[in-house]
Structures are given as C-alpha cells and as structure tokens.
Design a protein around this motif. Structure first.
Motif, PDB file in Angstrom:
ATOM      1  N   GLU A   1      -3.199  13.654   0.086  1.00  0.00           N
ATOM      2  CA  GLU A   1      -4.503  13.153   0.715  1.00  0.00           C
ATOM      3  C   GLU A   1      -4.760  13.865   2.095  1.00  0.00           C
ATOM      4  OE1 GLU A   1      -4.739   9.176  -1.834  1.00  0.00           O
ATOM      5  OE2 GLU A   1      -3.655   9.106  -0.289  1.00  0.00           O
TER       6      GLU A   1
ATOM      7  N   TRP B   1      -7.850  16.243   3.649  1.00  0.00           N
ATOM      8  CA  TRP B   1      -8.475  15.765   4.860  1.00  0.00           C
ATOM      9  C   TRP B   1      -8.489  16.978   5.829  1.00  0.00           C
ATOM     10  CZ3 TRP B   1      -6.458  13.000   9.432  1.00  0.00           C
ATOM     11  CH2 TRP B   1      -7.346  12.308  10.442  1.00  0.00           C
TER      12      TRP B   1
ATOM     13  N   TYR C   1     -12.902   9.488   6.127  1.00  0.00           N
ATOM     14  CA  TYR C   1     -11.905   8.706   5.922  1.00  0.00           C
ATOM     15  C   TYR C   1     -11.781   8.784   4.526  1.00  0.00           C
ATOM     16  CZ  TYR C   1     -15.509   4.895   5.101  1.00  0.00           C
ATOM     17  OH  TYR C   1     -16.457   4.350   4.525  1.00  0.00           O
ATOM     18  N   GLY C   2     -12.795   8.987   3.558  1.00  0.00           N
ATOM     19  CA  GLY C   2     -12.833   8.800   2.197  1.00  0.00           C
ATOM     20  C   GLY C   2     -11.467   9.583   1.683  1.00  0.00           C
TER      21      GLY C   2
ATOM     22  N   LYS D   1      -8.538   4.816   0.220  1.00  0.00           N
ATOM     23  CA  LYS D   1      -9.166   4.835  -1.205  1.00  0.00           C
ATOM     24  C   LYS D   1      -9.630   3.705  -1.750  1.00  0.00           C
ATOM     25  CE  LYS D   1      -9.076   9.302  -1.456  1.00  0.00           C
ATOM     26  NZ  LYS D   1      -8.109  10.118  -2.251  1.00  0.00           N
ATOM     27  N   ASN D   2      -9.745   2.578  -0.848  1.00  0.00           N
ATOM     28  CA  ASN D   2     -10.291   1.184  -1.722  1.00  0.00           C
ATOM     29  C   ASN D   2     -10.804   0.314  -0.420  1.00  0.00           C
ATOM     30  OD1 ASN D   2      -8.259  -1.076  -0.550  1.00  0.00           O
ATOM     31  ND2 ASN D   2      -7.069   0.519  -1.770  1.00  0.00           N
ATOM     32  N   GLU D   3     -11.817  -0.591  -1.054  1.00  0.00           N
ATOM     33  CA  GLU D   3     -12.656  -1.069   0.040  1.00  0.00           C
ATOM     34  C   GLU D   3     -11.842  -2.296   0.727  1.00  0.00           C
ATOM     35  OE1 GLU D   3     -12.972  -3.257  -3.952  1.00  0.00           O
ATOM     36  OE2 GLU D   3     -12.819  -1.171  -3.092  1.00  0.00           O
TER      37      GLU D   3
ATOM     38  N   VAL E   1     -10.347  -0.464   3.863  1.00  0.00           N
ATOM     39  CA  VAL E   1     -11.634   0.019   4.831  1.00  0.00           C
ATOM     40  C   VAL E   1     -11.795  -1.226   5.430  1.00  0.00           C
ATOM     41  CG1 VAL E   1     -13.959   0.537   4.763  1.00  0.00           C
ATOM     42  CG2 VAL E   1     -12.311   1.850   3.205  1.00  0.00           C
TER      43      VAL E   1
END
Length: 280
Positions: A225, A229, A256-257, A261-263, A266
């Motif tokens: 990842e 990025w 940042y996506g 990888k999950n809410e 975030v």
C-alpha cells in the motif's frame, strides 16, 4: 543452489538464511507475516534468483488437497461416451494434472508456491503430508505411481487466518517476515522507484509509519500500500506539496485511500487530528 535476493526483492540476511536452510533440508518453507510484506513475491523472486520455473497454486476456501494432485473429469467422459467418442476407452484422457503433479514431472527443479494455505479447510495441510514428505502419489484411476523427477523447492505462505496442524508444522522450515523498519523500507522504495526524489520518500515514510503507530487502527497500511501511495504522490504535484508542507491541520494524508482501507480507521484518524488541533 543458493538464494541471495534479487535486484527486485530486498531480502534480509535472516530471510536469506531461512530460504537456503529450507533448500538444504529439502523441506517446505513456511512463510508467515502481515499481508503485503512480500510473501508471495518472495517465491517469484526465489525462482528468478535460482533460475527455476515457478509453479503457483493459489488456495481458496473451496480448494481441496486432491486438486493439487489430479482430478478425474467424469462429466467429460460421460459426455464423450454419449457422443460415441473413442477417447472414452482411455481413462487417462480424463485425468487433469494438478500443480503438484506439474512440479513433480518438471525436468528441472521447480519452485512450487502454495499460496495462502490458511484459506483452505483445516484438514487441507494434513491431506498433503505424505505427498510433500515422500514426493510421490498414486493415481487410482490409471494405477500409476507419480514420483518427482526433481524434488521441487516448496514455498507455503500463510496470513495466520487459521492455525496449522502440528504434524504439518513439524515437516516445514518456518520463517516470519517482520515488518520492514525505516531503513529497509527505504531500500524497498528505491528498488521500486529508482531515482525518486529522496525528500518525498523521507516525508512519505514519516507519515506512513506515524499512521501505522496509531493505537486502535483496525488495518495498518502495508508495504504494497505504501508503494501504491508513492506512485500516486509522484503523479500528483499538489499532493506532494501537502506532504512536504507538513500541514498538521489536515486530518488525513493526501490520497489516503491508498493507505487507509475502512471507514472506522478514517474516522479514528479524523478524531485524533481534531483532538490535536483542540490542544494547540
């Protein structure tokens, strides 16, 4: 036959020792580590490094051990018999070779990757014990004994989703790939992006490891990842400027996506940034 890493893969001394120990002992090399730490890529680069063919068996939740040996296609034989084909008289026409059979009959020593073995049923590893140990198996339909011409180098990866049986573990040489430290990660980045602006790498790595250190993060960003990025950052001048300005008022790093990888994560990072602003 000795593995010393390749120009495309940064292998630590400990990892090189583990690979070469498994080759010397002629035992399967069981590799564990966080997702994205290069377990699968290790087998690919091992094959390249020692000049061997790579045979890959990707394991799914529905995969059975028998599929790695062979499968008997009874449906095709029934269809051919209904059509009056002469093929039906030779049952060997309906034996589909599996990945272990391919590795066993290779003229030169091959690297056999059994990828993500922990995805399969708990009995899957035990069902392969004898074949991996003796390097042979029997085909009942054709009464044929298949014996490996050359003992393949077997690499088995696991993400630790399930515990593996003790009897299986006893037959493997084990190595856990630790998450790369800052210096090793910089080497990995340089391999993927030769000539990349070093200040960008320094700033990006600082943010990357800060994110990984956040307590309560559900999924920490991995090496793969980080590479994604950085690729995005190199193509976006505005994102680079945000990184280099080190504006702490931003709740999340730009793009940042690729990292988060999950809410839940975030929201966690946004909350921490808000609390940091309140303290100032």
């Amino acid at each position: 036959m000795k593995f010393e890493g390749t120009e495309n893969y940064v292998a630590t001394d400990e990892l090189q020792m583990a690979v070469n120990a498994a080759i010397t002992l002629e035992r399967p090399l069981l590799i564990k580590g966080e997702p994205g730490t290069g377990k699968t890529m290790l087998a690919e680069e091992m094959a390249r490094g020692v000049g061997a063919e790579l045979i890959t068996w990707h394991i799914k939740s529905t995969t059975k051990a028998q599929q790695g040996l062979y499968e008997y296609d009874a449906v095709s034989r029934l269809r051919d018999s209904q059509l009056g084909s002469d093929k039906v008289h030779d049952i060997g026409n309906y034996i589909v070779k599996g990945k272990l059979w391919e590795a066993f009959e290779a003229d030169q020593r091959a690297v056999l990757l059994i990828d993500e073995i922990d995805k399969a049923d708990i009995e899957f590893p035990n069902d392969l014990l004898q074949e991996l140990d003796r390097m042979e198996f029997y085909v009942y339909e054709t009464q044929q004994q298949v014996v490996a011409k050359q003992r393949p180098i077997v690499v088995i990866t696991s993400n630790n989703e399930k515990e593996l049986p003790d009897a299986f573990l006893r037959r493997c040489f084990f190595h856990y790939i630790d998450f790369p430290d800052h210096d090793t990660m910089k080497e990995i980045v340089d391999v993927h992006f030769p000539g990349i602006q070093q200040q960008l790498v320094q700033d990006a790595l600082e943010i990357f490891f800060d994110v990984r250190r956040v307590p309560g993060l559900k999924k920490k960003p991995s090496t793969s990842e980080l590479i994604d990025w950085l690729k995005l950052l190199m193509a976006d001048d505005l994102a680079q400027k945000v990184i280099q300005d080190k504006d702490t008022s931003n709740a999340l790093p730009p793009l940042y996506g690729a990292l988060v990888k999950n809410e839940q994560d975030v929201h966690l990072l946004q909350k921490l940034a808000f609390m940091a602003r309140r303290r100032r």
